[in-house]
Design a protein around this motif. Sequence first.
Motif, short mmCIF file in Angstrom:
data_model
loop_
_atom_site.label_atom_id
_atom_site.label_comp_id
_atom_site.label_asym_id
_atom_site.label_seq_id
_atom_site.Cartn_x
_atom_site.Cartn_y
_atom_site.Cartn_z
N VAL A 14 -2.32 -4.80 0.63
CA VAL A 14 -1.58 -4.79 -0.63
C VAL A 14 -1.61 -3.41 -1.28
O VAL A 14 -0.62 -2.94 -1.85
N VAL A 15 -2.75 -2.72 -1.19
CA VAL A 15 -2.87 -1.39 -1.78
C VAL A 15 -1.88 -0.42 -1.12
O VAL A 15 -1.20 0.36 -1.79
N HIS A 16 -1.79 -0.50 0.20
CA HIS A 16 -0.87 0.38 0.92
C HIS A 16 0.57 0.07 0.55
O HIS A 16 1.38 1.00 0.32
N LEU A 17 0.91 -1.20 0.45
CA LEU A 17 2.27 -1.58 0.07
C LEU A 17 2.59 -1.12 -1.34
O LEU A 17 3.70 -0.64 -1.63
N ALA A 18 1.62 -1.24 -2.25
CA ALA A 18 1.84 -0.81 -3.62
C ALA A 18 2.09 0.70 -3.69
O ALA A 18 2.96 1.16 -4.45
N ARG A 19 1.34 1.46 -2.91
CA ARG A 19 1.55 2.91 -2.90
C ARG A 19 2.89 3.26 -2.29
O ARG A 19 3.55 4.21 -2.71
N THR A 20 3.32 2.51 -1.26
CA THR A 20 4.62 2.75 -0.66
C THR A 20 5.74 2.49 -1.67
O THR A 20 6.72 3.24 -1.74
N LEU A 21 5.58 1.43 -2.47
CA LEU A 21 6.59 1.06 -3.46
C LEU A 21 6.42 1.78 -4.78
O LEU A 21 7.23 1.60 -5.69
N GLN A 22 5.32 2.54 -4.91
CA GLN A 22 5.00 3.27 -6.13
C GLN A 22 4.92 2.33 -7.34
O GLN A 22 5.56 2.53 -8.36
N CYS A 23 4.11 1.31 -7.16
CA CYS A 23 3.84 0.37 -8.24
C CYS A 23 2.37 -0.01 -8.19
O CYS A 23 1.64 0.44 -7.31
N ASP A 24 1.91 -0.83 -9.13
CA ASP A 24 0.52 -1.26 -9.10
C ASP A 24 0.39 -2.48 -8.19
O ASP A 24 1.36 -3.21 -7.95
N ARG A 25 -0.82 -2.71 -7.70
CA ARG A 25 -1.04 -3.78 -6.70
C ARG A 25 -0.81 -5.16 -7.28
O ARG A 25 -0.45 -6.09 -6.55
N THR A 26 -1.02 -5.32 -8.59
CA THR A 26 -0.81 -6.65 -9.18
C THR A 26 0.65 -7.07 -9.08
O THR A 26 0.95 -8.26 -8.94
N SER A 27 1.56 -6.08 -9.12
CA SER A 27 2.98 -6.41 -8.97
C SER A 27 3.27 -6.94 -7.58
O SER A 27 4.11 -7.83 -7.39
N VAL A 28 2.58 -6.40 -6.59
CA VAL A 28 2.75 -6.88 -5.22
C VAL A 28 2.10 -8.24 -5.06
O VAL A 28 2.64 -9.13 -4.38
N ASP A 29 0.95 -8.43 -5.69
CA ASP A 29 0.25 -9.72 -5.58
C ASP A 29 1.11 -10.88 -6.07
O ASP A 29 0.99 -12.01 -5.58
N ARG A 30 1.99 -10.62 -7.03
CA ARG A 30 2.84 -11.69 -7.57
C ARG A 30 3.83 -12.21 -6.54
O ARG A 30 4.40 -13.29 -6.70
N HIS A 31 4.02 -11.43 -5.48
CA HIS A 31 4.98 -11.82 -4.45
C HIS A 31 4.27 -12.08 -3.12
O HIS A 31 4.79 -11.78 -2.05
N ALA A 32 3.08 -12.67 -3.22
CA ALA A 32 2.30 -12.96 -2.02
C ALA A 32 3.04 -13.90 -1.07
O ALA A 32 2.88 -13.83 0.15
N ASP A 33 3.88 -14.81 -1.65
CA ASP A 33 4.61 -15.74 -0.79
C ASP A 33 5.62 -15.02 0.10
O ASP A 33 5.81 -15.38 1.27
N VAL A 34 6.23 -13.97 -0.45
CA VAL A 34 7.18 -13.20 0.35
C VAL A 34 6.45 -12.47 1.48
O VAL A 34 6.93 -12.42 2.62
#
Length: 696
Positions: free
Chosen positions: A270-290
């Motif tokens: 998730v940390v790597h994806l957040a850095r790729t998207l230039q956002c915080d990891r909590t924003s990525v965590d909200r889309h764990a189902d995707v």
Amino acid sequence: MSLATFAAFPPGDLALQNIHVLHGRQLRPGFRLEDTSRYGDDIWRLWPAQLKAHDAALILNFPSLPRRFQSAAKKLFYRLLSVDPPDGEDSPGITSIRITFTHMKAFLTWLDKRWEPHVTDLSTLTPDDLTAYRKHLNVLHPRSSDRRTLARGVIRLLWRWRSHLDEHALSFDPLHLPEWGESKAPRRTENATDRLPEETMGPLLGWALRFVDEFASDILAADAHWRAIRTDTFRQPDDVADIGLRIRALMDEHIASGQPLPGYRGRPNVVHLARTLQCDRTSVDRHADVLAATAEIVGIGTDSYFGNPITGRLDGVPWVEGIATHHTATHSLARLGRHLQAACYIVIAYLSGLRDSEVKHLRRGCLHVKRDEDKTPYRWTVTSLAFKGEDDDAGVEATWVVGEPVARAIDVLERLQPAETDFLFARLRHGSGAKKGSAEALTTKATGTQINKFITYVNQLCDTSGRSDSIPAAGRSRTGFKTSVFRRTLAWFIARRPGGAVAGALQYRHQSIQMFEGYAGTSASGFRAEVESEQALARGETYIAMIDAHEHTDLTGPSAEEVARRLSEFGERAQFQGQIALDKHRLKRIMKRHDPAIYPGEYVTCVRDPAKALCEKAKRGGSEGLPDHGGCKPLACRNVALTPENVAVWTRELARLEKRMAARPAMPPLRQHRLQQRHAEITEFLATNTRTESLA
């Protein structure tokens, strides 16, 4: 406070406890004396007085000594650190003082078990005590006379520095005790460091150059990406739906390409994806189902990789699958960055002849390039600090001439280090080891360990790809690679070349050729004889190749006939059952007795005859032996013969001169005249000493 005032205070006086123990030492830039250790401290930190950037921080830890001897030890080591030495003594260096502390600790620990508990005064040491300790050292270090000698020398400091030690001074000189010293063989005058054999040095340098020239771009691209994602501000959009759209778009890209999601410990990173998207990891965590739905389709990778494409090739394919973001991965940026740093060290240390301390003091901007009128580089020099043999403990600025590979390695290091980092061999900031140690540059031990890991990685790469150019184990010890082997090995290869002693003396900054020869090896050690034997063998093999190909009949020049005569005689002596087919041992014997004394070179082939040699006449007090290629006068000497290769070199020299004379704007008249004169001399030389067809 003056030393006289200090001496009047009793040991427990407050004034004594507040004295700065490094007041007699030069301090590193940025350190203030008032911030350094005081006499009353339990631990004295020596780091502020360690002037080399790559030295590990040293301390004197007095609580590690037997309690009853701590006061005596403090008095001794304070004197060693900051008091003028007695007549005939030198002030020891910081590293020597730390080594002395280690041996003094061993002695005091042994003495603590021997003496009655109430005795604290070292002046009561007796000859029997020291005789017993000498026997103890014989048992403790049965195979190391050097360690025993050093340990005894530390105890003798209590006598040599007696004028400063008062009640703790030794009352007799241990040197007069029976068997205190050891008789041993005369000390060797040459460097005892082993050199790396060709079968190790060849692939080691080859792989180091491959990293510098072919793999560095991939590692540097990943490094730039790593820095960018740590300096960019993560986006915090107000519209959460925007994050969702971007995540779905990224997941669609993975599905379309079939590329697994970046993973960490079996889960999406998730940390790597957040850095790729230039956002915080909590924003990525909200889309764990995707993420989970995408992982069902493409899977989860073992590692997470930087997105840069791999351009370096090994056997026609990418040398790594990708460069991983997490420092524990085999192909992580943290590990590959350190392998690249080790490769740069190998190239610089071996191809420059710099000592480890000199390499470690290379700074950003140390490389200087000289260019000709066409802006083509023709000379590279590096500036660093030299320590050995210099009067200044902080080092003296010195310059070395290097080759283009060293320049390329320095360029890589300057890009691998952050712009604000001055020392090129500072610790890299990737991974968990970024903040270890207080040295500004890697310690000698750390570099040795780095090179060991580089060799291990290369050999694993060879095993995986089925290559045969792995690096044999040599020059490696239990604690790490011995960095001193590069300088020793380079000395060996330089010494084997014609005029090598002169080149070595210049490159190693030694003040005389004799000093370099002592470094490379003395006659008594066999090094020099081995060099000369190797040179003779190489010439013998060249002679045989010339005879087999009838090349000696194609020579021209003043001594062409002499070459043919000498090689004909050599060929007759080398005949064995009608053929010239010699093993190395037999060839060495023939060369020892019947060396034709022909020395192939780039511009000329020297047919040595001291009576006609202009280089011999130019010598002052020279010795018999190899011709002096540094004093060669090829256009005038009668010992010259020319091979077709020699003629080709002279022809290229003429073309180069013609290009420079035709350059615009025109050169100053005096320089133009000199080039024209040189061109005329070479033209006349070739016209006189070559056949017409050889110039066609």
